[in-house]
Design an enzyme around this catalytic site. Structure first.
Site, PDB file in Angstrom:
ATOM      1  N   ASN A  10       0.876  -1.176   0.000  1.00 53.73           N
ATOM      2  CA  ASN A  10       0.000   0.000   0.000  1.00 53.73           C
ATOM      3  C   ASN A  10       0.911   1.223   0.000  1.00 53.73           C
ATOM      4  OD1 ASN A  10      -1.806   2.033   0.439  1.00 53.73           O
ATOM      5  ND2 ASN A  10      -2.476   1.322   2.461  1.00 53.73           N
ATOM      6  N   LYS A  12       0.086   4.279  -0.290  1.00 53.77           N
ATOM      7  CA  LYS A  12      -0.542   5.445   0.352  1.00 53.77           C
ATOM      8  C   LYS A  12      -0.295   6.716  -0.473  1.00 53.77           C
ATOM      9  CE  LYS A  12      -0.253   3.059   4.745  1.00 53.77           C
ATOM     10  NZ  LYS A  12      -0.135   3.104   6.193  1.00 53.77           N
ATOM     11  N   HIS A  96      -9.638   1.164   4.861  1.00 50.45           N
ATOM     12  CA  HIS A  96      -8.325   1.285   5.522  1.00 50.45           C
ATOM     13  C   HIS A  96      -8.472   2.169   6.758  1.00 50.45           C
ATOM     14  CE1 HIS A  96      -4.184   2.366   6.362  1.00 50.45           C
ATOM     15  NE2 HIS A  96      -3.871   1.249   5.730  1.00 50.45           N
ATOM     16  N   GLU A  98      -6.771   4.477   7.942  1.00 49.44           N
ATOM     17  CA  GLU A  98      -6.559   5.921   7.741  1.00 49.44           C
ATOM     18  C   GLU A  98      -7.820   6.578   7.195  1.00 49.44           C
ATOM     19  OE1 GLU A  98      -2.935   5.317   5.593  1.00 49.44           O
ATOM     20  OE2 GLU A  98      -2.053   4.664   7.484  1.00 49.44           O
ATOM     21  N   GLU A 167      -5.469  -5.057  10.233  1.00 47.35           N
ATOM     22  CA  GLU A 167      -4.421  -4.068  10.501  1.00 47.35           C
ATOM     23  C   GLU A 167      -4.725  -3.358  11.818  1.00 47.35           C
ATOM     24  OE1 GLU A 167      -2.355  -2.753   6.641  1.00 47.35           O
ATOM     25  OE2 GLU A 167      -4.199  -1.614   6.747  1.00 47.35           O
ATOM     26  N   GLY A 173       2.497   2.028  10.937  1.00 48.04           N
ATOM     27  CA  GLY A 173       3.452   3.134  10.865  1.00 48.04           C
ATOM     28  C   GLY A 173       4.158   3.435  12.175  1.00 48.04           C
ATOM     29  N   SER A 213       3.418  -2.332  10.281  1.00 47.67           N
ATOM     30  CA  SER A 213       4.863  -2.420  10.510  1.00 47.67           C
ATOM     31  C   SER A 213       5.468  -3.761  10.087  1.00 47.67           C
ATOM     32  CB  SER A 213       5.198  -2.096  11.969  1.00 47.67           C
ATOM     33  OG  SER A 213       4.790  -0.768  12.283  1.00 47.67           O
TER      34      SER A 213
HETATM   35  P1  13P Z   1       3.023   0.267   7.726  1.00 47.88           P
HETATM   36  O1  13P Z   1       3.554  -0.992   7.108  1.00 47.88           O
HETATM   37  O2  13P Z   1       3.761   1.486   7.275  1.00 47.88           O
HETATM   38  O3  13P Z   1       2.880   0.147   9.198  1.00 47.88           O
HETATM   39  O4  13P Z   1       1.530   0.473   7.134  1.00 47.88           O
HETATM   40  C1  13P Z   1       0.634  -0.585   7.169  1.00 47.88           C
HETATM   41  C2  13P Z   1      -0.564  -0.232   6.390  1.00 47.88           C
HETATM   42  O5  13P Z   1      -1.336   0.629   6.755  1.00 47.88           O
HETATM   43  C3  13P Z   1      -0.791  -0.949   5.123  1.00 47.88           C
HETATM   44  O6  13P Z   1      -2.051  -0.696   4.614  1.00 47.88           O
END
Ligand code: 13P
Length: 253
Positions: A10, A12, A96, A98, A167, A173, A213
């Site tokens: 992803n 982003k 997601h 976010e 997740e 992150g 992560s």
């Molecule tokens: P990270 O791997 O940066 O923690 O992000 C995970 C994520 O949100 C994948 O969709």
């Protein structure tokens, strides 16, 4: 039931057109050497076409990070799943964390997106996961059950078009990857809930990815868990130095 793992990146709101295109070429070249697994990348909307061209000839699937749940109309700034399909997109990421937390997406909106994404002939990956507060209040399973209810709208013809990404918000992150056993417990619960919503057959065949992560040095331990069927990778999917080893990782013994 053997489930073919999915390794997904992803991206982003990262990368430039040139960097995304180059990374897509590197991913396609790396994935060419891997067998028995599926690979997908989710660039930002404006890079989709460039990435698509650079993945051409490979079996890496092209994913979009979001959509608006209408076929067309006066929805300034939004993108229909039918437009994404027309663009050559294969997979849609929905819900997601976010989007749930930064853009206040509700479960009701997510249900509509799942429904229309599938109708538009896209595969759908539904993201679920609890916040730290919810985990500490012992609400993890309750939150997962509520979020997974969105799958109720999935008709049997689409059963093989859906996957789930667990997740935990606190792991995204932050570098705080869930311990493999913690991930396994949540995945097992997701599978149990999916069994109740869509039946035991779907629960046995659906791929449930872990995200939060994921790095080259922890992916194998996660993949070795019986209910972890792949990884959805954020930060570590942005360079081939990190994503390459993840794409080729095997479950640890
Ligand atoms: P990270 O791997 O940066 O923690 O992000 C995970 C994520 O949100 C994948 O969709």
């Amino acid at each position: 039931m053997t489930r073919q793992p999915i390794l997904a990146g992803n991206w982003k709101m990262h990368l430039t057109k040139r960097k995304a295109s180059a990374l897509a070429r590197d991913v396609a070249a790396t994935q060419g050497m891997a067998t028995g697994r599926e690979c997908m990348v989710f660039p930002t909307f404006v890079h989709l076409d460039h990435v698509r061209r650079n993945l051409k000839g490979s079996n890496v699937k092209l994913g979009a990070q979001n959509c608006w749940p209408k076929k067309e109309g006066a929805f300034t700034g939004e993108i229909s799943p039918y437009m994404l399909r027309d663009m050559g997109v294969d997979v849609l990421l929905i819900g997601h964390s976010e989007r749930r937390h930064l853009m206040s997406e509700s479960d009701a909106l997510i249900v509509e997106k799942v429904k229309l994404g599938l109708k538009a002939k896209l595969e759908v990956m539904l993201c679920v996961g609890e916040t730290l507060e919810e985990r500490e209040a012992n609400l993890t399973f309750e939150v997962l059950a509520r979020q997974l209810k969105a799958l109720k709208v999935v008709k049997p013809i689409y059963f093989d078009k859906i996957s789930v990404a667990y997740e935990p918000v606190w792991a995204i992150g932050t570098g705080l990857t869930a311990a493999p056993e913690t991930a396994q417990k949540a995945h097992q619960e997701c599978r149990r809930v999916i069994g109740g919503v869509l039946g035991p057959e779907v629960a046995g065949s659906i791929r449930i990815l872990y995200g939060g992560s994921v790095k080259p040095d922890n992916v194998s331990a996660l993949l070795s868990q019986p209910d972890v069927d792949g990884a959805l990778v954020g930060g570590a999917s942005l360079t081939i130095e990190q994503f390459g080893p993840i794409l080729q990782a095997a479950p640890s013994a």
